[in-house]
Design an enzyme around this catalytic site. Structure first.
Site, PDB file in Angstrom:
ATOM      1  CG  HIS A  67      -0.372   0.043   2.529  1.00 26.10           C
ATOM      2  ND1 HIS A  67       0.542  -0.867   2.994  1.00 26.10           N
ATOM      3  CD2 HIS A  67      -0.555   0.926   3.556  1.00 26.10           C
ATOM      4  CE1 HIS A  67       0.881  -0.571   4.233  1.00 26.10           C
ATOM      5  NE2 HIS A  67       0.236   0.517   4.600  1.00 26.10           N
ATOM      6  CG  HIS A 113      -0.300   4.081   4.982  1.00 24.72           C
ATOM      7  ND1 HIS A 113      -0.982   3.228   5.811  1.00 24.72           N
ATOM      8  CD2 HIS A 113      -1.174   5.086   4.658  1.00 24.72           C
ATOM      9  CE1 HIS A 113      -2.221   3.691   5.988  1.00 24.72           C
ATOM     10  NE2 HIS A 113      -2.358   4.809   5.294  1.00 24.72           N
ATOM     11  CG  ASP A 159       4.668   2.775   7.485  1.00 20.08           C
ATOM     12  OD1 ASP A 159       3.707   3.273   6.886  1.00 20.08           O
ATOM     13  OD2 ASP A 159       4.558   1.750   8.201  1.00 20.08           O
ATOM     14  CG  HIS A 160       4.287   0.020   4.072  1.00 19.40           C
ATOM     15  ND1 HIS A 160       4.366  -1.332   4.323  1.00 19.40           N
ATOM     16  CD2 HIS A 160       3.797   0.590   5.202  1.00 19.40           C
ATOM     17  CE1 HIS A 160       3.925  -1.571   5.555  1.00 19.40           C
ATOM     18  NE2 HIS A 160       3.577  -0.417   6.114  1.00 19.40           N
ATOM     19  CG  HIS A 183      -3.896  -0.788   6.393  1.00 16.73           C
ATOM     20  ND1 HIS A 183      -3.744  -0.732   7.744  1.00 16.73           N
ATOM     21  CD2 HIS A 183      -2.922   0.022   5.873  1.00 16.73           C
ATOM     22  CE1 HIS A 183      -2.739   0.072   8.041  1.00 16.73           C
ATOM     23  NE2 HIS A 183      -2.225   0.545   6.919  1.00 16.73           N
TER      24      HIS A 183
HETATM   25 ZN   LIG Z   1       2.851   0.355   7.992  1.00 17.93          ZN
HETATM   26 ZN   LIG Z   2      -0.234   1.286   6.593  1.00 20.01          ZN
END
Ligand SMILES: [Zn+2]
Ligand SMILES: [Zn+2]
Length: 251
Positions: free
Chosen positions: A60, A62, A64-65, A139
């Site tokens: 996904h 976000h 942090d990814h 999520h």
């Molecule tokens: Zn995450």
């Molecule tokens: Zn996430």
């Protein structure tokens, strides 16, 4: 198949854990699952040439990814590797074209193919001898879990998710399920996993999945390692592993 955990942390900084990234070494070349902040440096620390990475599966969007994805593309371009394929959920194309659009000097110099996937889709990433299928995680934004199937083994990566049947069904008969476990038991949380919410569902799959490796730990998870393993062991027959940055697993 060699699995290297590049980043096992989250958006909140902590010692020893950068943001999400898992490198899967297949016979042909490595395939990267997610690319959060800190992952590019971990690629180096893992002894892998970043220019060998031209295929990234995003769970996904976000930060942090995905935060290091453009950094990887730039590092590759500086070393004359300009092509990349990015697979991701709905919205990946628009997100990436806006992001790259902010760096005009790179636009002409790289050739990036973005492939949006829907839950249930199966495909073979270009240049690999493996099959990938995906399922919808639960999520706050569209998120995909991936199953990688090669002659060397089969693994599933959950991305960020609440424990859900779609992801666990995807992992049936896989050698390894890499599942997020953001917070310790007792934390009231949606969109993420705790050992207790995972164990509620896991019992039905107790002997159907090879091993489970937990990752995506918030700082709150520190100190809860033993109880996490102890709790999940009651509901699951396979091995329970807690990921560390730069830890390797061999299938
Ligand atoms: Zn995450
Ligand atoms: Zn996430």
């Amino acid at each position: 198949m060699e699995i290297t955990f590049l980043g096992t942390g989250v958006a909140i900084p902590q010692k020893g854990r950068v943001q999400s990234g898992v490198l899967v070494g297949l016979e042909e070349k490595p395939l990267l699952l997610d690319c959060g902040s800190g992952v590019l440096n971990r690629v180096f620390e893992a002894g892998v040439r970043h220019t060998d990475i031209d295929t990234v599966l995003l769970s996904h969007l976000h930060l942090d990814h995905v935060a290091d994805l453009l950094c990887l593309l730039k590092a590759n371009w500086l070393m004359d590797k300009t092509d990349m394929r990015i697979y991701g959920p709905e919205g990946t194309e628009e997100w990436f074209s806006k992001l790259l659009g902010l760096y005009e000097y790179m636009l002409e110099k790289v050739e990036v193919e973005v492939i949006e996937l829907s839950p249930g889709e199966e495909f073979t990433p270009e240049g690999f001898d493996c099959e990938v299928s995906c399922a919808a995680s639960v999520h706050s934004v569209p998120t995909l879990a991936y199953r990688l199937m090669s002659g060397e083994g089969e693994i599933v990566y959950s991305g960020d998710t609440e424990p859900c049947r779609d992801v666990l069904d995807l992992a049936v008969e896989a050698d390894l399920l890499i599942h997020e476990c953001s917070f310790p038991t007792g934390t009231e949380v949606t969109n993420h996993t705790t050992p207790s919410t995972l164990s509620d569902l896991l019992e039905e799959y107790r002997d159907e999945i090879g091993s489970i490796c937990l990752t995506h730990f918030y700082p709150e998870m520190q100190g809860h390692e033993k109880e996490t393993i102890y709790r999940l062991k009651r509901y699951f027959e396979g091995e329970i592993i807690l990921a560390e940055d730069l830890m390797k697993l061999e299938l």
